[in-house]
Structure formats: C-alpha cells, structure tokens
Design an enzyme around this catalytic site. Structure first.
Site, PDB file in Angstrom:
ATOM      1  N   ASN A  27       1.397  -0.675   5.269  1.00 18.75           N
ATOM      2  CA  ASN A  27       2.310  -0.855   3.832  1.00 18.75           C
ATOM      3  C   ASN A  27       3.129  -2.087   4.109  1.00 18.75           C
ATOM      4  OD1 ASN A  27       3.342  -0.846   1.702  1.00 18.75           O
ATOM      5  ND2 ASN A  27       4.676   0.756   1.997  1.00 18.75           N
ATOM      6  N   CYS A  86       0.966  -1.235   0.083  1.00 18.97           N
ATOM      7  CA  CYS A  86       0.023  -0.060   0.043  1.00 18.97           C
ATOM      8  C   CYS A  86       0.837   1.274   0.173  1.00 18.97           C
ATOM      9  CB  CYS A  86      -0.952  -0.022   1.443  1.00 18.97           C
ATOM     10  SG  CYS A  86      -1.897  -1.544   1.300  1.00 18.97           S
ATOM     11  N   SER A 106      13.279 -11.187  -5.514  1.00 22.64           N
ATOM     12  CA  SER A 106      14.562 -10.532  -5.972  1.00 22.64           C
ATOM     13  C   SER A 106      15.377 -11.247  -5.418  1.00 22.64           C
ATOM     14  CB  SER A 106      14.265  -9.112  -6.061  1.00 22.64           C
ATOM     15  OG  SER A 106      15.696  -8.620  -5.873  1.00 22.64           O
TER      16      SER A 106
END
Length: 619
Positions: free
Chosen positions: A70, A2, A359
């Site tokens: 978030n 977010c 990643s």
C-alpha cells in the site's frame, strides 16, 4: 494505493474476501489474493502506476517472495536502474516489483533505500518469514493482531475484527491518550490486542515470534545555534520542496492539489508549476460569509489565478451531523480533530475529478507554523520576570483576554499560557497541546475510569523533546509535533479521509529528506523574530501573491464553537445527555453538563473538549 490484509496461522480461507470487502474503498479498481497453507495475502487496488501489469499480490519469477503493498515509492525509477545494474530483471513497470527486487538484493535493509509512503507485507517462502514495513513518518497505516502462532495484519482494524478470536475489548492506555490529545498513540489502537506497526519500523515474523526494528529516527539536533543565513536556507528549502513535488508527480492517472490558500499548499502549487507546464487542478473548501474568519477561499483564488490552475471550490454547509457517522466509521478509532470534516469534504470533491492529490500537510511542523511555537519564545522571557510580576501579569491577562469562538481564541491561549507558567519545558508545551489535562481528567473521569487510566500518557512527547538541539527549546517543540502530532493525528486524518473517497493523497512536506533538512536549520532561521514560517515565506516571496504571504495563519478548521451552539447543538445534547453519559459510566454527568453550560453561555469555549467527548460517544 491499496488496502492490504492477510495472515500467517489459522484462519478460514473465506475470511480473506470478507476482509478485502471492508477495505474496498481503499482500492476499488481491482483486488487479488494468494493463499498457500497457513499463509494468506490480499489487496484491493487503487490503480495509479502501471495500470496493466501492476496487479497484486505480486511475486518474483521463482515465486519465492510474495508481496502486498500500500503506497507509492517515489524514487522507484532510480532504484530500479540501480538494481538492473546489479543484474536484476523486471517483468513490470510497477514500484511494487522494485520493492520485491530490493528485498532480494538488500534483505530487510531494503527500507533504507525507499523514498515514499508505504506499508507492505512480504512473505519469504524459503525462510517461512513474513516481513512487514511502514514508512518513516507513518503516512500509510498497518495494524496487526498476534496471538500464539496466529498473526493477522490489515490496513484498517475493522478488517481484523472479522476474525472470531479478535476482541473488541477497550485498550485503556489508548483511551487515556485519546482524552489527552484527541488521537490514539503510534503503537497501540483503541482495541486491546490490536497493535499498530509504528512509523519507521519493520517487523519480522518467524516461527511465531515477532521482532520489531526501528530503521529511522529524526536526526539528532545540532549543538550550536549557528547556521546558514536566511537567504542560503531559503534557497535550499526551495530546491528540496521542488524535488519532493517533482517526485510526487509520478502517476499514470490525472492528479490535483488541495489548495487551502495558506503558505504550505500555495508553495506546493508554485513548486508544481516550476516542474510541469501541464494542467494543474486545484481544490478548495470554504464556509461562506457566515464564517468568514475560517475562510481562505479568496487567497486560494489568488494562487489559482497566479499559476493558471483549473480551480474548483466546495462550500461546506453546516450539515455536519449527516457526515459524522460516515467519518467515524472510516476513522475506526475515536478521533477528535474536527478538521477531519473539511478534509473529508475536499477529498470527496477532489475525487470527482482526479485519483491523486498533493497536499501542504506537514508544512507547519517542518517550518514553524503554529502560534504555540511563539509561545515557547515568550515562555523563555516570561520565566525571567520576578515571580510577583509573573503572577500579576497572569491574573490580569486571564481577566482582560476573554474567550471567543473564532479560530484565534486568544482567551484560551492566554489561560493555558498562564496556567503552566511555573512549569519547565517540555511540560508547558505538552500542556498547551492537551485537550484534557490531568486536573481536567480528575474532575471528568468517574472513579472506575480513573482506576483504568495508566500514567505516562506523554512519554513519546518527552522522548522527542529530549533530542532537541541548536541550544533552542523551540527545536524540541518541532520534534514533539513531528514525532507525535503529525503521524498520529494529521497523517491518520489525511489517509482515512482521502481513502474513504478512494483518493490518494501525497504530502511533499512529509518527505523524510525535507524533515531532515528542516531540523538541520536553527529555529531562529526558520522562525525569525516573531514571523511564523518566515523562512518558508522568504523562499517563495518572489512567486506567491503578497496577500498570501502576509495574512495570518487560519488553519484547516471549522467554526466548531459556533456550530455546537447552533446546527450541532441537537447532536451534542443527544450524545452527551446526562442519561447517556451516566449509562456509559466513564464520565461524571455533572462535569459534562458544566462544560456544555459554560460553552453555550459564552463563558468559556469548550468546543474541543466537548467534541472529544462527542466523538468518543459516537465511536
């Protein structure tokens, strides 16, 4: 994933929707707001987990606690089970509610129980207290502005600048740090008055007073060089990475992997295949035949074939000038790591297929992947030579090893090594990582700028090095990068470039337990002899292609030196024209012209320095 924003204090209610509009790229799927009196919480949501009932802002059933969050909590299912055993009842399947319940159970110590990437703000109505927290390595950003009894926070500073009281005045300490290292420091932004909540910190606002607390540090270094054998350490590394990858597969939407072709991302794919039999989508960026020294696509294809992935490739054409305004706008602050360009491109390509990607970022810092780590070893031996021999060898190396524009510029490495030959650690190591050293800035900066640049630009690096252990300065080098370069450069770049494309990026090597485990292993085991990432390679030697294990490190770089002499030359000359530099009043035009002239003539490779100045001017 977010974008979050809000305040405690005085602000017009219509400010919140405007702030959220600027953060829409971080969460285009949904948005929400809660306002009560002088408190406001808002979010824009990229829906990944609990797509139906995971909306924010979220409250408990009594509406005492409200949160905007978030990130992702990877251990939320196990933590939820613990909280349920303590009597807590849940209304959703989201990790957001787990944070709410953990706060109700543990208070501000709830962060000690969270394993993941996060930045959140939690309002406690009963105590009139705002509690903010950021994850241990700083994967998720959190900016704030505090003046009197007004406190603003947001995922990105652009949202804070909408408030009429927030100034765009330059923060000189942050600019000094940027010129030295290419990025701003962990606690300050480029805007005076806008601060960052540092990694591994919480902040509590009550009655207008803000209190910061650090809840995690890199573990103290061991006192002895003894440790596990390479075989024992390799087994542990394989287990820890497998577990970190497994936790990061938690998602209610499809996910993929950034696959560079290097050992880090390849190890992530290998670990992913061990814990799932499902489809794995991989995404790679290349530069074509013209810049083959920067291209790892052949190795990425070998890994994709070995593990049967659904592989996608994107060739980065040298039309970088068109991308720069977008990249700079999303970074918010001046940022000189040119790897932001391929990161943006691969994120853009990946976002066309999935909403989440893993990643290999962090593998170099945790397991010793940079050639400068070998420089630490060489420096120890070099220091034992007689001074006359050091001077002679240094002068010869400077003459014989010439600059190049490749990704392995031996001339620049040799010159940096010799220039700091008489300095102790960590001065030497810090000098190797700087774009502009003190002597460079003395020539570059105008008298007006020099008067504004405060000392102590490398204080955080020195503090990190001081905690090194194992009787090995290389451990100090790892700590410098883990404490500064990783959170302030690489993770900032990963967050901004992925979020610019509404893509969530997860980094298994940045799991704090992997970081803790890696620092418990002596550097001589992680980097045996002169073999960078020798331990990590040993851990995956049985599953990865031999060519991937043996080829030299490339780095996720672009052919910047060549591009500044060709496709980007016009952009450079426009941004750094004598008239423009003189009008800005920060840098000496003659010194900037010298850097350009030497670079274009092939005398010296000043690509990183010129790029630092270009990005500052474009910002």
């Amino acid at each position: 994933m977010c974008g979050i924003a809000g305040w405690v204090g005085q602000a017009p209610p219509e400010l919140l929707p405007t702030m959220l509009d600027l953060l829409r790229h971080r969460g285009p799927d949904d948005s929400g707001a809660w306002l009560e009196g002088d408190v406001a919480l808002g979010m824009t949501r990229l829906a990944i987990i609990d797509l139906v009932t995971g909306r924010q802002p979220m409250s408990d059933e009594g509406e005492r606690h409200w949160i905007v969050f978030n990130g992702e909590i990877y251990n939320f299912r196990a933590l939820r089970a613990d909280l349920e055993a303590k009597g807590h009842r849940f209304r959703t399947q989201s990790d957001t509610e787990v944070i709410l319940r953990a706060y109700a159970e543990y208070g501000e110590a709830c962060v000690d129980h969270l394993r993941g990437m996060f930045a959140f703000a939690l309002w406690d109505r009963a105590r009139s207290t705002l509690f903010l927290a950021r994850d241990r390595l700083g994967k998720k950003p959190l900016y704030y502005w505090h003046q009197g009894r007004t406190f603003l926070f947001a995922s990105e500073p652009k949202a804070l600048l909408l408030h009429p009281a927030v100034s765009r005045t330059l923060e000189w300490e942050a600019l000094h740090h940027y010129l030295a290292f290419g990025y701003t420091p962990s606690a300050r932004s480029i805007f005076a008055g806008i601060a960052k909540l540092p990694p591994a910190h919480t902040a509590t606002l009550r009655d207008g007073r803000l209190t910061l607390r650090r809840y995690w540090r890199l573990p103290a270094g061991g006192s002895l060089p003894a440790g596990p054998s390479i075989a024992e350490a390799a087994e542990r590394v394989r287990h820890e990475l497998r577990e970190a990858v497994r936790l990061r597969l938690e998602s209610d939407v499809p996910l993929g992997v950034f696959l560079s072709g290097g050992i880090d991302s390849s190890a992530v794919v290998a670990s992913m295949r061990e814990v799932t039999s499902g489809r794995i989508a991989t995404f790679s960026v290349g530069f074509g035949r013209a810049f083959s020294s920067y291209d790892e696509l052949p190795y990425a294809r070998l890994v994709a074939e070995r593990f049967g992935t659904d592989h996608h490739e994107e060739i980065l054409e040298p039309k970088v000038a068109e991308l720069l305004p977008t990249i700079v706008r999303h970074l918010d602050e001046p940022f000189a790591d040119s790897s932001a360009i391929p990161t943006f491109v691969v994120a853009q390509a990946t976002a066309r297929h999935v909403k989440v990607a893993l990643s290999g970022i962090g593998g170099d810092e945790t397991f010793g992947g940079y050639p400068r780590y070998l420089g630490v070893r060489l420096a120890e031996r070099y220091a034992r030579l007689p001074r006359w021999l050091r001077h002679g060898a240094g002068a010869m190396a400077s003459k014989l090893v010439r600059d190049s524009r490749s990704s392995r510029n031996l001339g620049d490495w040799a010159r940096r090594f010799v220039a700091g030959a008489e300095a102790p650690m960590p001065d030497r190591y810090i000098g190797w990582t700087r774009f502009f050293g003190d002597s460079d800035l003395a020539r570059l900066a105008t008298p007006a700028l020099r008067a504004c640049l405060p000392p102590g630009v490398d204080a955080a690096q020195r503090e990190a090095y001081a905690a090194h252990g194992h009787g090995d300065p290389m451990d100090g080098a790892f700590r410098i990068d883990l404490a500064t370069y990783l959170p302030e450069d690489l993770l900032v770049m990963a967050d901004r470039m992925s979020m610019a494309n509404s893509l969530e990026l997860r980094a298994p090597f940045c799991d704090h337990r992997i970081v803790e485990a890696s620092l418990g292993i002596p550097p001589a085991v992680k980097v045996p002899g002169r073999r960078l990432k020798g331990l990590l390679k040993a851990a995956f030697a049985s599953v990865l292609p031999a060519a991937v294990l043996s080829h030299p490190k490339q780095g996720f770089m672009i052919p910047l030196g060549d591009w500044l002499g060709a496709e980007l030359r016009g952009t450079m000359e426009e941004l750094l024209s004598p008239e423009q530099v003189r009008a800005r009043g920060l840098f000496e035009p003659a010194e900037v012209e010298r850097l350009e002239r030497e670079h274009l003539a092939g005398i010296r490779n000043h690509a990183d320095r010129l790029w630092t100045l270009m990005m500052a001017e474009l910002w």
